[in-house]
Write an enzyme that holds these catalytic residues in place. Structure first.
Site, PDB file in Angstrom:
ATOM      1  N   LYS A  80       0.783  -1.456  -0.144  1.00  0.00           N
ATOM      2  CA  LYS A  80       0.469  -0.541  -0.195  1.00  0.00           C
ATOM      3  C   LYS A  80       1.011   1.501   0.059  1.00  0.00           C
ATOM      4  O   LYS A  80       1.905   1.730   0.632  1.00  0.00           O
ATOM      5  CB  LYS A  80      -1.091   0.023   1.563  1.00  0.00           C
ATOM      6  CG  LYS A  80      -2.109  -0.859   1.576  1.00  0.00           C
ATOM      7  CD  LYS A  80      -2.758  -0.938   2.684  1.00  0.00           C
ATOM      8  CE  LYS A  80      -3.635  -2.264   2.222  1.00  0.00           C
ATOM      9  NZ  LYS A  80      -4.584  -2.474   1.483  1.00  0.00           N
ATOM     10  N   GLY A 234      -8.734  -8.534   5.479  1.00  0.00           N
ATOM     11  CA  GLY A 234      -7.708  -7.811   6.076  1.00  0.00           C
ATOM     12  C   GLY A 234      -7.588  -8.403   6.791  1.00  0.00           C
ATOM     13  O   GLY A 234      -6.212  -9.466   7.350  1.00  0.00           O
TER      14      GLY A 234
END
Length: 291
Positions: A80, A234
């Site tokens: 990310k 996640g």
């Protein structure tokens, strides 16, 4: 990035279709995810539940930690970067990451602009909570879209809301007359050809995964039945009682999402699910970051 490269990036993302992408923080977790059948892993220092709990500013992970995960597994590795932080994206491209997620989970670096993803060779994943956001990210060069959901909560309600919203808006656009499409393109702030593509094909031009709040095999199957082409998980796996078993069950649930009997078997004896946070109890909605 030329058109040919972008088409290749879209094809690379298509190869993940029907798969599960798992957040991992260590090479050991990455190996568990790979053994469970994950199609890719997301390397990050803190999973969304911990980012939410700690608060403060969250940034790109340490490249050394990302490299450690890349060396540990043979499946694709994503990482990310902050919304609008094109230098973090340049760094990730330099370490030869397979995909970059320009993510609302991290603190946005730019509250006006997203990264111009056409300047990069690496494929980008971006979040969206409606069709306008999805098409704007695709216009910027995203090769893959995911629902934003509400990361780190274990609450699926936002992911469901975003997936239904995108599907509803696609259906509405598909039913429009061609002369209405120009106005729609203006309102969505995207080029006419993207709107025309959705009108003709009744789908996004790139793959659309579900993310945010997936914690059980049932959650994963729900998102697939609602039209997701794959699932990001996640905090739901490594915050649960038996990560290995839950990881395997979620992968199998995505494959067998239409079979309630298989889903019932997969949901048995998984240990404790992540505790989770109810949507109504959240002060900071990450999904509102980056429009």
């Amino acid at each position: 990035m030329d058109r040919k490269r972008y088409e290749l990036n879209k094809e690379l993302a298509q190869m993940l279709k029907g798969g599960v992408i798992m957040d991992v923080t260590t090479p050991e977790q990455a190996k568990i995810a790979e053994a469970a059948g994950a199609c890719a892993v997301m390397a990050l220092e803190r999973i969304p539940a911990d980012i939410r709990a700690v608060g403060g500013v969250s940034r790109m992970s340490d490249p050394k930690m990302i490299k450690g995960i890349m060396e540990a597994v043979s499946i694709p590795v994503m990482a990310k970067c902050r919304i609008g932080h094109f230098v973090e994206a340049q760094i990730l491209e330099a370490v030869e990451i397979d995909y970059i997620d320009e993510s609302e989970v991290l603190s946005p670096a730019d509250d006006v602009y997203h990264i111009d993803k056409t300047r990069f060779k690496v494929p980008f994943v971006c979040g969206a909570k409606d069709l306008g956001e999805a098409l704007r990210r695709i216009n910027e060069g995203a090769a893959m879209i995911r629902t934003k959901g509400e990361p780190g909560t274990g609450d699926i309600v936002q992911a469901v809301r975003h997936m239904r919203m995108i599907n509803r808006q696609i259906s509405r656009l598909a039913g429009m007359r061609e002369d209405e499409l120009f106005q729609e393109a203006k309102e969505l702030q995207v080029p006419y050809d993207l709107v025309l593509y959705v009108h003709e094909h009744k789908r996004l031009p790139v793959v659309n995964f579900a993310a945010g709040g997936v914690a059980t095999p049932g959650d994963a199957a729900l998102m697939m039945q609602l039209g997701a082409e794959g699932v990001f998980v996640g905090s739901g796996i490594f915050k649960s009682g038996d990560p290995e078993k839950r990881a395997q069950a979620i992968v199998k649930a995505v494959t067998n999402y239409q079979d309630p009997k298989v889903l019932a078997e997969l949901s048995e004896d998984l240990g404790e699910a992540m505790v989770g946070i109810n949507e109504q109890e959240i002060e900071l909605l990450m999904a509102e970051r980056g429009k």
